[in-house]
Design a protein around this motif. Structure first.
Motif, mmCIF file in Angstrom:
data_model
loop_
_atom_site.group_PDB
_atom_site.id
_atom_site.type_symbol
_atom_site.label_atom_id
_atom_site.label_comp_id
_atom_site.label_asym_id
_atom_site.label_seq_id
_atom_site.Cartn_x
_atom_site.Cartn_y
_atom_site.Cartn_z
ATOM 1 N N GLN A 4 -9.067 5.626 8.060
ATOM 2 C CA GLN A 4 -8.445 4.314 8.257
ATOM 3 C C GLN A 4 -8.563 3.448 7.008
ATOM 4 O O GLN A 4 -7.614 2.774 6.614
ATOM 5 N N TYR A 5 -9.729 3.483 6.359
ATOM 6 C CA TYR A 5 -9.936 2.626 5.195
ATOM 7 C C TYR A 5 -9.054 3.048 4.022
ATOM 8 O O TYR A 5 -8.421 2.207 3.373
ATOM 9 N N THR A 6 -9.000 4.348 3.744
ATOM 10 C CA THR A 6 -8.180 4.778 2.617
ATOM 11 C C THR A 6 -6.695 4.518 2.876
ATOM 12 O O THR A 6 -5.940 4.264 1.929
ATOM 13 N N GLU A 7 -6.295 4.552 4.127
ATOM 14 C CA GLU A 7 -4.904 4.202 4.446
ATOM 15 C C GLU A 7 -4.641 2.729 4.137
ATOM 16 O O GLU A 7 -3.576 2.355 3.651
ATOM 17 N N LEU A 8 -5.624 1.870 4.421
ATOM 18 C CA LEU A 8 -5.481 0.449 4.094
ATOM 19 C C LEU A 8 -5.408 0.246 2.585
ATOM 20 O O LEU A 8 -4.661 -0.603 2.095
ATOM 21 N N LEU A 9 -6.193 1.023 1.845
ATOM 22 C CA LEU A 9 -6.179 0.904 0.387
ATOM 23 C C LEU A 9 -4.805 1.207 -0.190
ATOM 24 O O LEU A 9 -4.394 0.617 -1.189
ATOM 25 N N LYS A 10 -4.086 2.133 0.440
ATOM 26 C CA LYS A 10 -2.764 2.497 -0.059
ATOM 27 C C LYS A 10 -1.758 1.356 0.065
ATOM 28 O O LYS A 10 -0.769 1.314 -0.659
ATOM 29 N N ASN A 11 -2.021 0.418 0.974
ATOM 30 C CA ASN A 11 -1.121 -0.733 1.154
ATOM 31 C C ASN A 11 -1.322 -1.807 0.092
ATOM 32 O O ASN A 11 -0.477 -2.678 -0.071
#
Length: 199
Positions: A4-11
């Protein structure tokens, strides 16, 4: 693998096409910034980061200061590109200014002389973490931002305009707002050039 965190980083991207069409209230934006900075780590829990959030006339004044400073440095025949860039920042909802309190850094250097040379470095790291935390938190709310560095050119004028302590050292400026133009495709260098793993 992703989480979940790395997906947020991509934004979290550098957004230059900003607008004022943000659904969050100013108070909610300020609360978000405060929480993101408070939860960002710092060496010795020193909490050296200081933040100023500018809206409305204060936001515009900041970019007036930057423009005035750059007019003294950039040749007149090359200023149009600079002016357009500043206009894109001014078009946003607001600007976040990031500072480090150097009085705390100096006190830590005195208290822990063995690490004296490291505290300025750790201060810079704390500032970077705080900036990244806020940037990512804004992205979660679909608020675009970019990170700018007109310091130290504007430092004295900013301190004077907003009546800030002399010990606050300006590190970055983050214009933010609605995403009026998405970021382009992000390029990544080859993993083999960046990472090594040993077992």
């Amino acid at each position: 693998m992703s989480n979940q965190y790395t997906e947020l980083l991509k934004n979290r991207r550098s957004i230059y096409g900003l607008g004022k069409n943000v659904s969050l209230s100013n108070d909610n934006i300020v609360s978000l910034v405060k929480e993101a900075v408070k939860e960002s780590p710092s060496s010795f829990n020193s909490q050296t980061s200081r933040v100023v959030v500018l809206f409305n006339e204060s936001h515009d004044k900041l970019w007036d200061i930057v423009e005035a400073a750059l007019r003294k440095e950039v040749p007149a025949d090359a200023f149009e590109a600079t002016s357009n860039k500043l206009a894109s920042f001014r078009a946003g909802k607001g600007t976040i200014l990031y500072f480090e309190d150097m009085d705390i850094v100096k006190n830590l250097q005195e208290q822990f002389a063995l690490y004296a040379d490291n505290f300025p470095v750790w201060s810079e790291q704390a500032s970077g973490i705080a900036q990244h935390s806020v940037w990512t938190a804004l992205a979660v709310e679909n608020i675009g931002a970019s990170l700018q560095h007109y310091n130290p050119l504007i430092d004295d004028a900013v301190r004077a305009e907003f009546d800030l302590p002399a010990s606050w050292n300006l590190r970055a400026q983050m214009p933010f707002g609605s995403i009026e133009q998405a970021a382009g495709e992000k390029e990544y260098m080859d993993d083999a050039a960046r990472f090594r793993v040993f077992n």
